[in-house]
Design a protein around this motif. Structure first.
Motif, mmCIF file in Angstrom:
data_model
loop_
_atom_site.group_PDB
_atom_site.id
_atom_site.type_symbol
_atom_site.label_atom_id
_atom_site.label_comp_id
_atom_site.label_asym_id
_atom_site.label_seq_id
_atom_site.Cartn_x
_atom_site.Cartn_y
_atom_site.Cartn_z
ATOM 1 N N ILE A 147 -2.627 -31.704 6.479
ATOM 2 C CA ILE A 147 -2.262 -30.388 5.944
ATOM 3 C C ILE A 147 -0.821 -30.056 6.328
ATOM 4 O O ILE A 147 -0.453 -30.070 7.496
ATOM 5 C CB ILE A 147 -3.215 -29.305 6.499
ATOM 6 N N GLU A 148 -0.009 -29.814 5.306
ATOM 7 C CA GLU A 148 1.371 -29.395 5.548
ATOM 8 C C GLU A 148 1.479 -27.882 5.583
ATOM 9 O O GLU A 148 2.255 -27.319 6.332
ATOM 10 C CB GLU A 148 2.270 -29.933 4.415
ATOM 11 N N ARG A 149 0.709 -27.256 4.722
ATOM 12 C CA ARG A 149 0.822 -25.801 4.591
ATOM 13 C C ARG A 149 -0.468 -25.265 3.975
ATOM 14 O O ARG A 149 -1.032 -25.891 3.074
ATOM 15 C CB ARG A 149 1.987 -25.478 3.653
ATOM 16 N N VAL A 150 -0.957 -24.167 4.469
ATOM 17 C CA VAL A 150 -2.101 -23.494 3.856
ATOM 18 C C VAL A 150 -1.659 -22.087 3.502
ATOM 19 O O VAL A 150 -1.013 -21.428 4.308
ATOM 20 C CB VAL A 150 -3.303 -23.364 4.814
ATOM 21 N N GLU A 151 -2.009 -21.666 2.319
ATOM 22 C CA GLU A 151 -1.681 -20.290 1.957
ATOM 23 C C GLU A 151 -2.963 -19.582 1.529
ATOM 24 O O GLU A 151 -3.511 -19.899 0.482
ATOM 25 C CB GLU A 151 -0.674 -20.304 0.819
ATOM 26 N N PRO A 152 -3.476 -18.679 2.354
ATOM 27 C CA PRO A 152 -4.688 -17.961 1.951
ATOM 28 C C PRO A 152 -4.350 -16.866 0.937
ATOM 29 O O PRO A 152 -3.397 -16.113 1.128
ATOM 30 C CB PRO A 152 -5.204 -17.332 3.248
ATOM 31 N N HIS A 153 -5.100 -16.812 -0.140
ATOM 32 C CA HIS A 153 -4.959 -15.725 -1.102
ATOM 33 C C HIS A 153 -6.186 -14.844 -0.956
ATOM 34 O O HIS A 153 -7.302 -15.303 -1.183
ATOM 35 C CB HIS A 153 -4.888 -16.266 -2.533
ATOM 36 N N VAL A 154 -5.982 -13.606 -0.560
ATOM 37 C CA VAL A 154 -7.125 -12.733 -0.347
ATOM 38 C C VAL A 154 -7.076 -11.577 -1.349
ATOM 39 O O VAL A 154 -6.196 -11.517 -2.189
ATOM 40 C CB VAL A 154 -7.157 -12.204 1.100
ATOM 41 N N GLY A 155 -8.027 -10.683 -1.233
ATOM 42 C CA GLY A 155 -8.004 -9.484 -2.072
ATOM 43 C C GLY A 155 -9.068 -9.490 -3.146
ATOM 44 O O GLY A 155 -9.180 -8.538 -3.903
ATOM 45 N N PHE A 156 -9.877 -10.545 -3.210
ATOM 46 C CA PHE A 156 -10.904 -10.593 -4.253
ATOM 47 C C PHE A 156 -12.021 -9.589 -4.002
ATOM 48 O O PHE A 156 -12.747 -9.228 -4.910
ATOM 49 C CB PHE A 156 -11.480 -12.009 -4.357
ATOM 50 N N LEU A 157 -12.181 -9.197 -2.744
ATOM 51 C CA LEU A 157 -13.216 -8.218 -2.416
ATOM 52 C C LEU A 157 -12.612 -6.855 -2.069
ATOM 53 O O LEU A 157 -13.255 -6.041 -1.439
ATOM 54 C CB LEU A 157 -14.054 -8.704 -1.229
ATOM 55 N N HIS A 158 -11.374 -6.652 -2.473
ATOM 56 C CA HIS A 158 -10.709 -5.401 -2.119
ATOM 57 C C HIS A 158 -11.332 -4.245 -2.893
ATOM 58 O O HIS A 158 -11.341 -4.250 -4.109
ATOM 59 C CB HIS A 158 -9.229 -5.504 -2.426
ATOM 60 N N MET A 183 0.805 -1.209 0.000
ATOM 61 C CA MET A 183 0.000 0.000 0.000
ATOM 62 C C MET A 183 0.845 1.271 0.000
ATOM 63 O O MET A 183 0.394 2.322 -0.431
ATOM 64 C CB MET A 183 -0.912 0.020 1.229
ATOM 65 N N PHE A 184 2.075 1.191 0.539
ATOM 66 C CA PHE A 184 2.909 2.394 0.645
ATOM 67 C C PHE A 184 4.240 2.265 -0.082
ATOM 68 O O PHE A 184 4.990 3.227 -0.159
ATOM 69 C CB PHE A 184 3.187 2.710 2.118
ATOM 70 N N GLY A 185 4.549 1.084 -0.570
ATOM 71 C CA GLY A 185 5.844 0.882 -1.204
ATOM 72 C C GLY A 185 7.000 0.938 -0.218
ATOM 73 O O GLY A 185 8.123 1.242 -0.589
ATOM 74 N N ILE A 186 6.730 0.655 1.040
ATOM 75 C CA ILE A 186 7.799 0.624 2.043
ATOM 76 C C ILE A 186 8.464 -0.751 2.003
ATOM 77 O O ILE A 186 7.797 -1.761 2.213
ATOM 78 C CB ILE A 186 7.240 0.893 3.456
ATOM 79 N N ALA A 187 9.761 -0.767 1.718
ATOM 80 C CA ALA A 187 10.462 -2.056 1.669
ATOM 81 C C ALA A 187 10.653 -2.580 3.081
ATOM 82 O O ALA A 187 10.868 -1.805 4.012
ATOM 83 C CB ALA A 187 11.801 -1.882 0.988
ATOM 84 N N ILE A 188 10.542 -3.882 3.247
ATOM 85 C CA ILE A 188 10.719 -4.486 4.564
ATOM 86 C C ILE A 188 12.054 -5.209 4.555
ATOM 87 O O ILE A 188 12.241 -6.165 3.791
ATOM 88 C CB ILE A 188 9.589 -5.487 4.873
ATOM 89 N N LYS A 189 12.994 -4.751 5.375
ATOM 90 C CA LYS A 189 14.319 -5.381 5.379
ATOM 91 C C LYS A 189 14.348 -6.555 6.346
ATOM 92 O O LYS A 189 13.804 -6.485 7.426
ATOM 93 C CB LYS A 189 15.376 -4.357 5.781
ATOM 94 N N GLY A 190 14.986 -7.611 5.916
ATOM 95 C CA GLY A 190 15.154 -8.747 6.805
ATOM 96 C C GLY A 190 14.136 -9.849 6.582
ATOM 97 O O GLY A 190 14.089 -10.817 7.317
ATOM 98 N N ARG A 191 13.311 -9.718 5.579
ATOM 99 C CA ARG A 191 12.401 -10.800 5.236
ATOM 100 C C ARG A 191 12.011 -10.652 3.772
ATOM 101 O O ARG A 191 12.164 -9.586 3.179
ATOM 102 C CB ARG A 191 11.126 -10.770 6.084
ATOM 103 N N ALA A 192 11.515 -11.724 3.205
ATOM 104 C CA ALA A 192 11.082 -11.668 1.815
ATOM 105 C C ALA A 192 9.590 -11.391 1.770
ATOM 106 O O ALA A 192 8.814 -12.072 2.422
ATOM 107 C CB ALA A 192 11.391 -12.991 1.134
ATOM 108 N N VAL A 193 9.189 -10.349 1.063
ATOM 109 C CA VAL A 193 7.765 -10.139 0.814
ATOM 110 C C VAL A 193 7.520 -10.764 -0.553
ATOM 111 O O VAL A 193 7.734 -10.147 -1.585
ATOM 112 C CB VAL A 193 7.406 -8.640 0.826
ATOM 113 N N ASP A 194 7.112 -12.013 -0.534
ATOM 114 C CA ASP A 194 7.121 -12.762 -1.787
ATOM 115 C C ASP A 194 5.848 -12.586 -2.592
ATOM 116 O O ASP A 194 5.847 -12.745 -3.798
ATOM 117 C CB ASP A 194 7.374 -14.250 -1.526
ATOM 118 N N ARG A 195 4.770 -12.247 -1.902
ATOM 119 C CA ARG A 195 3.504 -12.208 -2.633
ATOM 120 C C ARG A 195 2.700 -11.035 -2.118
ATOM 121 O O ARG A 195 2.647 -10.772 -0.940
ATOM 122 C CB ARG A 195 2.744 -13.511 -2.391
ATOM 123 N N LEU A 196 2.062 -10.324 -3.028
ATOM 124 C CA LEU A 196 1.226 -9.214 -2.589
ATOM 125 C C LEU A 196 -0.054 -9.766 -2.013
ATOM 126 O O LEU A 196 -0.499 -10.859 -2.343
ATOM 127 C CB LEU A 196 0.934 -8.291 -3.762
#
Lengths: 122, 365
Positions: B30-41, A83-96
């Protein structure tokens, strides 16, 4: 409490020792020339909230990750990045999290350009 | 054994909205669950920045469409605090009554859909829907609409409660009080239900703190934190009710907590009617585009919604919010799902999801 981002993790560690072990929210406010990231921590036993405000210039946006202290920080930090484009150091933000965009024009910044067609990723 | 990856949703009857789950399975575990959200954003936080203060409550109500009134109230109180508007005493009682009615309606639906997710198809769900409708009728009497009320005004309500509202409400909650044991007898007497609820989806107290979960999920894990008690607003500190917590933190505790909270809400409503002053009115300011100038630049308002704590953090500008940040309870409860569900069976995923009681509109904002 206003603090420098270099001292953020140390301060969080100190506060956890004082019983502030519940993260309520990480959010940010864009004031055009600078962005303020706000960490709200809670001491549940003493029933107190405290905030840490990290100020940074809009040209250089990053904060250290606090995820190793709070698992709750995971989604909040991802939201901060997207939402702000603030990079987070020390972890991977892999998915929006909420949006699908190409990294330009973060929506909650004040210089956000309305009506631009996003190139989607994912 | 090889890991199987399956995709659930975004459109699936048990995800209570549009939620996509990518699940990695080892056999059936279940080994891992990954919720994908944002469809109602819908970008509500940004939209609010472009609207006058009192143009936004309808947006707020659409965040959590199961308990719209609670969000409406949370937003309007943030505005009230920013503009320095006092809420009239009678209106405070009326708001408490309406909010607690909304809580009952929301918890009924939560229990009903949870039973649906567990394969107890539609019996409890239909009961809950019918009973919830009685509560919605009351709210309609008070506000004029059945689902989206928009009856919070600065300093009070849109209009007075109707003259026979007290009598009608007491009738309904008397009925509800007889009805709750019926639910419990039916649900807890069912061995299949109990098998799938007890000891499933355990969230320890330590994890609950660390994951930042809130509301009934937090209280089911043994942490007695309720904003109404710990940080009272309106007249909650004058009314008699207790905050319930359970130790185990499994699905069953989360269901039990909701049943107990409904009973507490009934107590609260009775008490609020008893103590409500007869003199004075509860009318708020009429909606005008120009609002008074803000007296507080930055306000934080914390409210206990049916799903947990919402924190409205508003930076006020002259006529519009400069920034509104919403801490939504469903968002953080869903973020905890991967940690809760790990190690359980695939079929348990939905009972866990049901017990978290998520509203996707609230997650995505």
């Amino acid at each position: 409490m206003k603090i420098d981002r270099d001292q953020l993790t140390a301060q969080v560690e100190r506060m956890i020792k004082n019983g502030y072990d519940y993260l309520v929210k990480i959010t940010a406010v864009d004031y055009n020339d600078h962005v303020e990231a706000i960490y709200t921590l809670r001491n549940m036993d003493a029933n107190k909230d405290d905030t840490l405000e990290v100020e940074m210039s809009s040209a250089d946006l990053w904060v250290p990750s606090v995820m190793k202290y709070f698992k709750a920080a995971d989604w909040y930090e991802r939201e901060l990045y997207e939402m702000f484009g603030i990079a987070i150091k020390g972890r991977a933000v892999d998915r929006l999290l909420l949006e699908k965009w190409d990294g330009e024009n973060p929506p909650l910044r004040k210089d956000f350009v309305w009506g631009v067609q996003y190139k989607t990723k994912d | 054994m090889a890991i199987t990856r399956i995709n659930i949703g975004p459109v699936h009857p048990s995800t209570h909205g549009v939620l996509r789950l990518v699940v990695d399975l080892d056999g059936d575990t279940i080994e891992r669950v990954e919720p994908h959200v944002g469809f109602l954003h819908r970008g509500v936080e940004k939209l609010v920045e472009t609207r006058m203060y009192m143009q936004s409550p309808p947006y707020m109500e659409k965040l959590d469409y199961i308990a719209p009134l609670s969000y409406d109230e949370a937003y309007v109180s943030a505005v009230e605090k920013a503009l320095g508007v006092e809420v009239k005493e009678r209106a405070q009682y009326a708001r408490v009554i309406l909010l607690e009615l909304q809580r009952i309606a929301s918890h009924l639906l939560a229990v009903g859909t949870m039973c649906n997710d567990l394969g107890q198809m539609f019996t409890v769900f239909m009961w809950a829907f019918k009973d919830r409708d009685m509560v919605l009728k009351l709210l309609e009497e008070a506000a004029g609409n059945r689902m989206f009320y928009v009856n919070m005004r600065l300093g009070g309500l849109l209009r007075e409660l109707p003259p026979d509202f007290e009598m009608q409400t007491l009738d309904v909650i008397d009925y509800m009080e007889r009805r709750i044991p019926e639910y419990e007898r039916y649900i807890e007497g069912n061995p299949v239900f109990m098998e799938r609820m007890k000891g499933v989806g355990v969230l320890s107290q330590k994890d609950a703190r660390n994951l930042g979960v809130t509301g009934p999920v937090l209280r089911a894990s043994g942490i007695e934190y309720d904003v109404r008690k710990n940080n009272p607003y309106y007249v909650y500190d004058k009314l008699h009710f207790s905050v319930k917590s359970l130790e185990k933190g499994d699905n069953f505790s989360r269901y039990r907590i909701r049943m107990m909270e409904m009973r507490e809400s009934i107590r609260l409503i009775r008490d609020a009617f008893d103590k409500m002053p007869a003199a004075g009115d509860m009318l708020g300011m009429p909606v005008k585009l120009r609002s008074p100038a803000p007296v507080n630049k930055e306000v934080r308002v914390s409210r206990e919604l049916p799903r947990g704590e919402a924190l409205m953090h508003m930076v006020a500008d002259q006529q519009k919010p400069y920034r509104l940040s919403i801490r939504s309870p469903s968002f953080i409860n869903l973020a905890a799902l991967p940690d809760i569900a790990k190690g359980y069976r695939l079929a348990d995923l939905f009972s866990i999801l049901g017990s978290l009681d998520l509203v996707m509109g609230c997650v995505d904002r």
